[in-house]
Design a protein around this motif. Structure first.
Motif, PDB file in Angstrom:
ATOM      1  N   ARG A  45       9.796  39.700 -13.592  1.00 17.63           N
ATOM      2  CA  ARG A  45       9.124  40.337 -14.733  1.00 17.63           C
ATOM      3  C   ARG A  45       8.219  41.472 -14.281  1.00 17.63           C
ATOM      4  O   ARG A  45       7.963  42.401 -15.028  1.00 17.63           O
ATOM      5  CB  ARG A  45       8.310  39.305 -15.516  1.00 17.63           C
ATOM      6  CG  ARG A  45       9.170  38.331 -16.289  1.00 17.63           C
ATOM      7  CD  ARG A  45       8.316  37.366 -17.056  1.00 17.63           C
ATOM      8  NE  ARG A  45       7.787  38.021 -18.251  1.00 17.63           N
ATOM      9  CZ  ARG A  45       7.616  37.422 -19.414  1.00 17.63           C
ATOM     10  NH1 ARG A  45       7.922  36.137 -19.547  1.00 17.63           N
ATOM     11  NH2 ARG A  45       7.125  38.073 -20.452  1.00 17.63           N
ATOM     12  N   ASP A  46       7.697  41.351 -13.067  1.00 16.84           N
ATOM     13  CA  ASP A  46       6.789  42.368 -12.531  1.00 16.84           C
ATOM     14  C   ASP A  46       7.411  43.160 -11.388  1.00 16.84           C
ATOM     15  O   ASP A  46       6.692  43.815 -10.625  1.00 16.84           O
ATOM     16  CB  ASP A  46       5.480  41.716 -12.095  1.00 16.84           C
ATOM     17  CG  ASP A  46       4.603  41.373 -13.275  1.00 16.84           C
ATOM     18  OD1 ASP A  46       3.984  42.296 -13.832  1.00 16.84           O
ATOM     19  OD2 ASP A  46       4.553  40.194 -13.672  1.00 16.84           O
ATOM     20  N   SER A  96      11.315  41.345 -20.360  1.00 18.47           N
ATOM     21  CA  SER A  96      11.037  42.741 -20.006  1.00 18.47           C
ATOM     22  C   SER A  96       9.538  43.048 -20.067  1.00 18.47           C
ATOM     23  O   SER A  96       9.107  44.106 -19.623  1.00 18.47           O
ATOM     24  CB  SER A  96      11.802  43.695 -20.927  1.00 18.47           C
ATOM     25  OG  SER A  96      11.270  43.648 -22.238  1.00 18.47           O
ATOM     26  N   ILE A  97       8.752  42.114 -20.590  1.00 16.85           N
ATOM     27  CA  ILE A  97       7.301  42.311 -20.660  1.00 16.85           C
ATOM     28  C   ILE A  97       6.678  41.747 -19.385  1.00 16.85           C
ATOM     29  O   ILE A  97       6.720  40.539 -19.141  1.00 16.85           O
ATOM     30  CB  ILE A  97       6.697  41.628 -21.905  1.00 16.85           C
ATOM     31  CG1 ILE A  97       7.312  42.218 -23.175  1.00 16.85           C
ATOM     32  CG2 ILE A  97       5.169  41.752 -21.910  1.00 16.85           C
ATOM     33  CD1 ILE A  97       6.939  41.502 -24.442  1.00 16.85           C
ATOM     34  N   PRO A  98       6.103  42.625 -18.556  1.00 17.13           N
ATOM     35  CA  PRO A  98       5.512  42.160 -17.294  1.00 17.13           C
ATOM     36  C   PRO A  98       4.315  41.238 -17.522  1.00 17.13           C
ATOM     37  O   PRO A  98       3.535  41.434 -18.459  1.00 17.13           O
ATOM     38  CB  PRO A  98       5.064  43.453 -16.603  1.00 17.13           C
ATOM     39  CG  PRO A  98       5.743  44.563 -17.324  1.00 17.13           C
ATOM     40  CD  PRO A  98       6.004  44.068 -18.713  1.00 17.13           C
ATOM     41  N   ARG A 100       1.769  41.161 -15.602  1.00 16.25           N
ATOM     42  CA  ARG A 100       0.569  41.949 -15.288  1.00 16.25           C
ATOM     43  C   ARG A 100       0.064  42.730 -16.498  1.00 16.25           C
ATOM     44  O   ARG A 100      -1.090  43.131 -16.539  1.00 16.25           O
ATOM     45  CB  ARG A 100       0.828  42.888 -14.119  1.00 16.25           C
ATOM     46  CG  ARG A 100       1.734  44.054 -14.437  1.00 16.25           C
ATOM     47  CD  ARG A 100       1.903  45.028 -13.267  1.00 16.25           C
ATOM     48  NE  ARG A 100       2.899  46.015 -13.605  1.00 16.25           N
ATOM     49  CZ  ARG A 100       4.200  45.890 -13.414  1.00 16.25           C
ATOM     50  NH1 ARG A 100       4.673  44.792 -12.854  1.00 16.25           N
ATOM     51  NH2 ARG A 100       5.039  46.850 -13.773  1.00 16.25           N
ATOM     52  N   SER A 101       0.915  42.925 -17.513  1.00 16.26           N
ATOM     53  CA  SER A 101       0.502  43.664 -18.700  1.00 16.26           C
ATOM     54  C   SER A 101      -0.255  42.790 -19.700  1.00 16.26           C
ATOM     55  O   SER A 101      -0.818  43.302 -20.664  1.00 16.26           O
ATOM     56  CB  SER A 101       1.718  44.289 -19.394  1.00 16.26           C
ATOM     57  OG  SER A 101       2.500  43.290 -20.032  1.00 16.26           O
ATOM     58  N   LEU A 102      -0.267  41.490 -19.462  1.00 13.15           N
ATOM     59  CA  LEU A 102      -0.910  40.569 -20.397  1.00 13.15           C
ATOM     60  C   LEU A 102      -2.398  40.437 -20.091  1.00 13.15           C
ATOM     61  O   LEU A 102      -2.809  40.483 -18.928  1.00 13.15           O
ATOM     62  CB  LEU A 102      -0.244  39.191 -20.326  1.00 13.15           C
ATOM     63  CG  LEU A 102       1.270  39.161 -20.552  1.00 13.15           C
ATOM     64  CD1 LEU A 102       1.798  37.757 -20.347  1.00 13.15           C
ATOM     65  CD2 LEU A 102       1.622  39.692 -21.930  1.00 13.15           C
ATOM     66  N   ASN A 103      -3.198  40.235 -21.112  1.00 13.55           N
ATOM     67  CA  ASN A 103      -4.626  40.008 -20.953  1.00 13.55           C
ATOM     68  C   ASN A 103      -4.829  38.519 -20.680  1.00 13.55           C
ATOM     69  O   ASN A 103      -4.617  37.690 -21.574  1.00 13.55           O
ATOM     70  CB  ASN A 103      -5.362  40.444 -22.213  1.00 13.55           C
ATOM     71  CG  ASN A 103      -6.843  40.216 -22.129  1.00 13.55           C
ATOM     72  OD1 ASN A 103      -7.309  39.141 -21.774  1.00 13.55           O
ATOM     73  ND2 ASN A 103      -7.601  41.240 -22.477  1.00 13.55           N
TER      74      ASN A 103
END
Length: 121
Positions: A45-46, A96-98, A100-103
């Motif tokens: 994912r990352d 497809s959503i990394p 690392r992009s999550l809070n």
């Protein structure tokens, strides 16, 4: 009920040992194949390989805790947390959503206290 579990592919619960390099030291980690598969998904994912993910997790855990008594158990729990957070729709199922992009604070807000390090809040 048990058929749901006993019909698992035996390969999924066979353990595999992989050698990884952490801070220049080669060590080995032994996990069941299903955990390796989950770690591969998390890393992908990352855009990371499993060794890169393990190195990142090791470094961040070492920074957070200062000590890592059982890294293999930490990795198993990490895989289970990932899947549980997906089931709770706290981590998107869209691969497809990394990560690392999550809070992290938003993802962990309201999670059962037994699943979150109170000292990290």
């Amino acid at each position: 009920m048990c058929q749901i579990f006993v019909r698992a592919n035996p390969q999924s619960y066979e353990a595999t040992t992989r050698s990884i390099r952490l801070h220049g030291v080669v060590t080995s980690v032994r996990l069941e194949n299903l955990f390796w598969d989950t770690l591969e998904e998390i890393g992908a994912r990352d855009g990371m390989s499993v060794p890169q993910l393990l190195s990142k997790l090791y470094d961040e855990l070492l920074e957070h805790r200062g000590d890592i008594p059982n890294f293999s158990s930490f990795l198993r729990v990490s895989g289970l947390r990932y899947l549980a957070l997906q089931v709770d729709q706290r981590i998107p199922s869209d691969l497809s959503i990394p990560i690392r992009s999550l809070n992290a604070h938003a993802v962990l807000r309201g999670v059962r206290p037994s699943l979150v390090d109170a000292a990290a809040s």
